[in-house]
Design a protein around this motif. Structure first.
Motif, short mmCIF file in Angstrom:
data_model
loop_
_atom_site.label_atom_id
_atom_site.label_comp_id
_atom_site.label_asym_id
_atom_site.label_seq_id
_atom_site.Cartn_x
_atom_site.Cartn_y
_atom_site.Cartn_z
N TYR A 1 0.83 -1.21 0.00
CA TYR A 1 0.00 0.00 0.00
C TYR A 1 0.86 1.25 0.00
N GLY B 1 -0.22 2.27 -3.25
CA GLY B 1 -1.52 2.82 -2.89
C GLY B 1 -2.66 1.89 -3.22
N ILE C 1 -4.76 -1.96 -2.29
CA ILE C 1 -4.94 -3.05 -1.34
C ILE C 1 -4.74 -4.35 -2.08
N LEU D 1 -8.05 -3.60 -7.42
CA LEU D 1 -8.79 -4.27 -6.35
C LEU D 1 -9.52 -5.49 -6.90
N ILE E 1 -2.13 2.58 7.53
CA ILE E 1 -1.66 1.77 6.40
C ILE E 1 -0.57 2.52 5.63
#
Lengths: 408, 303
Positions: free
Chosen positions: B26, B30, B32, B102, B246
């Motif tokens: 991350y 950036g 997930i 994602l 995060i």
């Protein structure tokens, strides 16, 4: 040499596939038969299969490119952009949709009902993710709330669909507001994880609170016996028992969702939502009340999931937590994204492909059952890599540069 | 309750190791990496299968050898998956809207867990008892009913070594510096001559290797592993990463341990029915007060 490059790349991919799958594909350890671990050639086979499929795809791609250059293909492309085929397509679609319950088998009708329900879910989630740009990973929770609201109202109070539908919508809206409120301060991925957490909390709540929800057994159960479908009379037609009978309510809800969400999309609120998606700070500077807007988006989207939940529980005559786990939320999200973010036909297409697709695949190729999700996952990756905007979506592009002749 | 706390700390160590992979990816991309839980699960499988191979090849049932073999093989297997996934699925999507990677991650996670199911069958793969029995039965009593097994000490020790190693690596090697630079500003780092693609691949390699170790630990600790078991630990580790802030490496460690401890205490003090809920409730409460996690930076809004 230059023409060989793609073929060599595919070979490289095959070698990689063989090497990477070696640990899990080529080491067999049948513990149940007390056999020692052995090495098989399966990884090698996987590598060869990848090479073959890759080369086949290369050949097919070349063929398609050559065909596209012909006059016929150009004429067909020209025809497809005119309005007449669009009307023809919609007409055909209407005929299919109207005829479906009369000609389809019970199984297909069942699949059609479920697909309609998923399409409503995808449309609802699309409002949050596609229009407002709020990544929500716990959407199945609202779906669950709708289903359980109906089940509890029907079993405990004997209320029918006409009360349960608005009630489930309202309860889901309340839940949407509840989770929306703490989310107002959060952005992007933090919002995603909080909504994911909300979904998990609801899921484990349903599984654990046996007294209220029947735990893993769902509703109805032996402590709260009953028949949900007894309470599903809509227009005095008696309870809805068969999938074909559920078809019309499900399709009706879908059409209502399409109509309402389309109106919202083109309203002041819809434009405000998209402004929020594009740039929250700028939207606030233009006088948009982002707090209120976000909360409304949450409540509005949750409401559709609530409605869908009622139909789901009614059609299955049963509400159990397994239908509402994280995987479900993810599947709905995948429908929205694969179909095309911010596109109503896209969301519906996504629901059809992702829900009806695997089932139809299983019917056509019975042997595929075991590999179904494997293929499915692989296709999801490929589709996103080659068409990141989704099948029918180009929301951002459309916003930036309207095509010529488009309505203002 | 104290015993539950011990379990919590040990699970927390594993969450922290997985969370590091989430947070590193991350921090740099950036995005997930939802498939990270599956990478962890593959590590568990690879580790157990490697010990099986070692036993079958007639190697002496010498514990350190088995464990080292399992850990090494698990790291290699998971890293290979992590790097391949990055190359095949994530790299083409760099610079596209956040949701695309994602969905790709979700797709790869389906793919990976079902590949394992198809190849290894729908049964739990048990860790060989030779590699496990001594570790579990040798216990250190801490007074009262509380005890710590050799396995738990080994897990904590290995986790501590790996975290210290990672911190040193990021702080003082050339590649570590390149990683920090890329996390800060990818374009600028690229202009300064940092080989971005290689740095990102290395990030996936390292994160996957850490997850693999956690996976092997998990298989030993729970005596077996199943192809669906990547999901929940992965989710919780992700929660831990967010909890700590995060993108922040020490944050992931803090978050992992905190999550494990909260879970242990929750099970010990309240009830085990809601074991999986404590993590998310904690996250919700922490984010309400600190919207960017415990150690997350307060970033000013860019306009």
């Amino acid at each position: 040499m230059k023409g060989l490059r793609p073929a060599l790349n595919v070979l490289l991919l095959g070698v990689t596939a063989a090497a990477v799958t070696f640990p899990i594909a080529s080491i067999r350890w049948r513990q149940d038969r007390d056999m020692p671990a052995t090495i098989t050639a399966d990884a090698l086979r996987i590598g060869i299969a990848v090479c073959l499929v890759g080369w086949a795809a290369l050949g097919l791609g070349a063929l398609v490119r050559r065909l596209r250059r012909t006059e016929v293909a150009r004429a067909a492309a020209g025809l497809a952009t005119r309005p007449a085929p669009r009307i023809a397509f919609l007409g055909l679609l209407a005929v299919v949709l109207l005829a479906l319950p009369f000609v389809a088998s019970r199984q297909i009708a069942n699949l059609a009902v479920e697909t309609c329900i998923y399409a409503v879910l995808a449309l609802g989630l699309n409002v949050m993710v596609g229009y407002a740009g709020l990544l929500v990973l716990g959407y199945a929770a609202f779906f669950a709330i709708g289903a359980y609201t109906f089940a509890l109202l029907a079993l405990r109070l004997g209320l029918g669909l006409w009360v349960s539908l608005p009630a489930a919508g309202a309860v889901a809206m309340l839940a949407g507001l509840l989770i929306g409120l703490p989310s107002l301060r959060l952005r992007g991925d933090y919002l995603a994880i909080v909504t994911l957490g909300f979904g998990e909390v609801v899921y484990y709540f349903l599984r654990t609170e046996v007294a209220l929800t029947g735990g893993e057994f769902g509703l109805p159960n032996k402590d709260l016996p009953g028949d949900l479908q007894k309470h599903t009379s809509l227009f005095g037609s008696g309870p809805l028992l068969e999938p074909t009978q559920w078809y019309w309510p499900a399709l009706g809800l879908l059409l209502l969702a399409v109509f309402v969400i389309r109106r919202v999309e083109r309203s002041r609120v819809g434009r405000a939502l998209m402004a929020l998606r594009e740039d929250e700070t700028a939207a606030r500077c233009m006088g948009i009340d982002t707090m209120r807007l976000k909360l409304s988006a949450f409540a509005f989207a949750a409401m559709w999931a609530g409605f869908a939940g009622v139909l789901w529980a009614g059609k299955r005559n049963y509400a159990d937590p397994r239908s509402f786990d994280f995987m479900q939320s993810i599947m709905i999200l995948a429908m929205v994204v694969l179909g095309g973010l911010g596109s109503i036909p896209g969301a519906i297409l996504g629901a059809v492909l992702l829900h009806a697709g695997p089932s139809l695949l299983r019917n056509v190729f019975p042997g595929i059952q075991e590999y179904r999700l494997l293929i499915f996952g692989g296709l999801m990756v490929l589709l996103m890599v080659y068409r990141p905007q989704g099948l029918l979506g180009s929301a951002r592009l459309r916003l930036r540069a309207p095509p010529e002749g488009a309505p203002p | 309750m104290w015993q539950q706390l011990v379990y919590g700390v040990v699970e927390g160590a594993m969450y922290a190791l997985i969370a590091l992979g989430y947070t590193m990816v991350y921090g740099i991309l950036g995005m997930i990496n939802f498939a990270h839980g599956e990478i962890f699960m593959v590590g568990g499988y690879a580790g157990v299968l490697a010990t099986g191979l070692l036993l079958a090849s007639g190697a002496p049932p010498f514990l350190p050898l088995l464990l080292a073999g399992g850990v090494l093989f698990a790291m290699v297997a998971s890293s290979a998956w992590g790097a391949t996934m990055e190359r095949v699925a994530y790299r083409p999507l760099r610079g596209s809207p956040v949701l695309c990677p994602l969905i790709v991650a979700i797709g790869s996670s389906f793919f990976l867990s079902n590949l394992v199911m198809v190849c290894q069958g729908n049964v739990r793969l048990r860790a060989p008892s030779v590699a496990r029995d001594w570790l579990v039965t040798t216990r250190l009593h801490l007074g009262g009913d509380v005890h710590v097994s050799a396995l738990e000490i080994a897990i904590l020790g290995a986790a501590a070594v790996m975290m210290a190693g990672l911190t040193l690596f990021i702080r003082s090697t050339r590649l570590g510096r390149a990683m920090r630079a890329t996390a800060q500003d990818r374009t600028m780092a690229g202009l300064m001559g940092v080989p971005i693609d290689r740095v990102i691949a290395a990030t996936f390699l390292i994160g996957s290797a850490l997850a693999a170790v956690a996976g092997f630990m998990w298989a030993l600790y729970n005596s077996a592993i199943l192809y669906t078991e990547g999901y929940l630990p992965g989710m919780k580790a992700f929660t831990a990463a967010v909890l700590g802030g995060i993108g922040n490496v020490p944050g992931a460690m803090v978050g992992g341990f905190l999550l494990g401890i909260v879970e242990g205490l929750g099970v010990g003090l309240v009830s085990s029915d809601y074991k999986h809920v404590y993590a998310f409730v904690t996250l919700l409460l922490v984010l309400l007060v600190l919207p960017r996690g415990i150690l997350g930076e307060r970033v000013a809004e860019k306009v």
